[in-house]
Write a protein that holds these residues in place. Structure first.
Motif, PDB file in Angstrom:
ATOM      1  N   TYR A  43      -5.549   4.559  -3.172  1.00 58.73           N
ATOM      2  CA  TYR A  43      -6.029   3.477  -2.314  1.00 58.73           C
ATOM      3  C   TYR A  43      -7.015   4.038  -1.297  1.00 58.73           C
ATOM      4  O   TYR A  43      -7.141   5.243  -1.139  1.00 58.73           O
ATOM      5  N   ASP A  44      -7.708   3.159  -0.587  1.00 59.55           N
ATOM      6  CA  ASP A  44      -8.597   3.590   0.491  1.00 59.55           C
ATOM      7  C   ASP A  44      -7.764   3.706   1.762  1.00 59.55           C
ATOM      8  O   ASP A  44      -7.411   2.704   2.379  1.00 59.55           O
ATOM      9  N   ILE A  45      -7.468   4.940   2.154  1.00 67.89           N
ATOM     10  CA  ILE A  45      -6.592   5.201   3.290  1.00 67.89           C
ATOM     11  C   ILE A  45      -7.403   5.848   4.413  1.00 67.89           C
ATOM     12  O   ILE A  45      -8.172   6.779   4.177  1.00 67.89           O
ATOM     13  N   ALA A  46      -7.226   5.370   5.629  1.00 69.03           N
ATOM     14  CA  ALA A  46      -7.785   5.990   6.831  1.00 69.03           C
ATOM     15  C   ALA A  46      -6.836   5.675   7.976  1.00 69.03           C
ATOM     16  O   ALA A  46      -6.697   4.524   8.374  1.00 69.03           O
ATOM     17  N   ASP A  81      -3.490   0.074   4.013  1.00 68.43           N
ATOM     18  CA  ASP A  81      -4.750   0.690   3.642  1.00 68.43           C
ATOM     19  C   ASP A  81      -5.893   0.041   4.438  1.00 68.43           C
ATOM     20  O   ASP A  81      -5.649  -0.792   5.314  1.00 68.43           O
ATOM     21  N   ILE A  82      -7.115   0.404   4.120  1.00 66.57           N
ATOM     22  CA  ILE A  82      -8.264  -0.114   4.862  1.00 66.57           C
ATOM     23  C   ILE A  82      -8.382  -1.629   4.741  1.00 66.57           C
ATOM     24  O   ILE A  82      -8.817  -2.306   5.666  1.00 66.57           O
ATOM     25  N   ASN A  83      -7.953  -2.188   3.618  1.00 68.10           N
ATOM     26  CA  ASN A  83      -8.049  -3.633   3.384  1.00 68.10           C
ATOM     27  C   ASN A  83      -6.863  -4.415   3.938  1.00 68.10           C
ATOM     28  O   ASN A  83      -6.787  -5.628   3.756  1.00 68.10           O
ATOM     29  N   GLY A  84      -5.915  -3.735   4.586  1.00 66.69           N
ATOM     30  CA  GLY A  84      -4.761  -4.404   5.171  1.00 66.69           C
ATOM     31  C   GLY A  84      -3.589  -4.579   4.221  1.00 66.69           C
ATOM     32  O   GLY A  84      -2.596  -5.205   4.578  1.00 66.69           O
ATOM     33  N   ASN A  85      -3.682  -4.016   3.022  1.00 66.56           N
ATOM     34  CA  ASN A  85      -2.592  -4.096   2.059  1.00 66.56           C
ATOM     35  C   ASN A  85      -1.534  -3.030   2.363  1.00 66.56           C
ATOM     36  O   ASN A  85      -1.875  -1.902   2.731  1.00 66.56           O
ATOM     37  N   PRO A  86      -0.251  -3.322   2.204  1.00 66.58           N
ATOM     38  CA  PRO A  86       0.788  -2.325   2.466  1.00 66.58           C
ATOM     39  C   PRO A  86       0.707  -1.156   1.479  1.00 66.58           C
ATOM     40  O   PRO A  86       0.407  -1.350   0.299  1.00 66.58           O
ATOM     41  N   THR A  87       0.948   0.049   1.976  1.00 65.33           N
ATOM     42  CA  THR A  87       0.928   1.254   1.150  1.00 65.33           C
ATOM     43  C   THR A  87       1.816   2.323   1.773  1.00 65.33           C
ATOM     44  O   THR A  87       2.028   2.338   2.988  1.00 65.33           O
TER      45      THR A  87
END
Length: 187
Positions: A43-46, A81-87
């Motif tokens: 995922y896109d993580i920051a 993640d960057i899009n607000g999805n849980p991860t």
């Protein structure tokens, strides 16, 4: 290896501080929005947090400076993640930063672009948890600082830049959008 790296940084910074080719000295203080991200992620993580740093500015010429630095970065995951999805993936850092950089800049009044690179060490706690990596490490690791930005003002004493610390041993990079001010020192 780690002790040799620390000794090298200390030796370089102490010899540069007394060098006769240094024309001006100053202190630069930066504060900013800190980020950490894994090298490899599904995922896109920051993950975000806080960044602060102080530098001794040793100006050798109008276009080159040597900058020993000390600072810290604190980031933590919010579980998204960057899009607000849980991860569950994350890249967190709570570390003290120490090292030296060389800055090359265009000697232009009011707006002077710059780029800098160096070597340093991070001391703290590092967590990189992704589909590809599961790293939970405390201690001393090396990093490679890289930054670019603009020096603003008549005397180029305001610094606006992006700074990154690549930390390959924990498969992540730390970075910041930082604003700084440079205070000249009298000789």
């Amino acid at each position: 290896m780690k002790n040799n790296l620390i000794l090298l940084v200390i030796a370089l910074t102490s010899s540069l501080a007394k060098a006769q080719f240094i024309k001006e000295k100053a202190i630069n203080v930066q504060i900013g929005y800190g980020l950490t991200a894994p090298y490899n992620s599904f995922y896109d993580i920051a993950d975000d947090g806080f960044f602060a740093q102080g530098e001794l500015v040793l100006k050798a010429a109008s276009w080159v400076e040597f900058r020993p630095y000390a600072g810290f970065i604190l980031t933590s995951s919010n579980g998204k993640d960057i899009n607000g999805n849980p991860t569950d993936e994350k890249a967190e850092t709570k570390a003290f930063l120490l090292g030296g950089k060389t800055r090359v800049q265009a000697p232009i009044p009011w707006v002077a672009p710059y780029v800098e690179i160096g070597i340093g060490t991070s001391i703290g706690k590092f967590e990189t948890f992704t589909y590809f990596d599961d790293i939970d490490k405390s201690g001393i690791i090396h990093h490679i600082p890289f930054a670019f930005g603009l020096e603003l003002g008549r005397n180029n004493n305001v610094d606006l830049g992006l700074t990154y610390y690549f930390q390959p041993s924990v498969q992540q990079f730390a970075g910041a959008l930082a604003v700084g001010i440079t205070i000249p020192l009298r000789n």
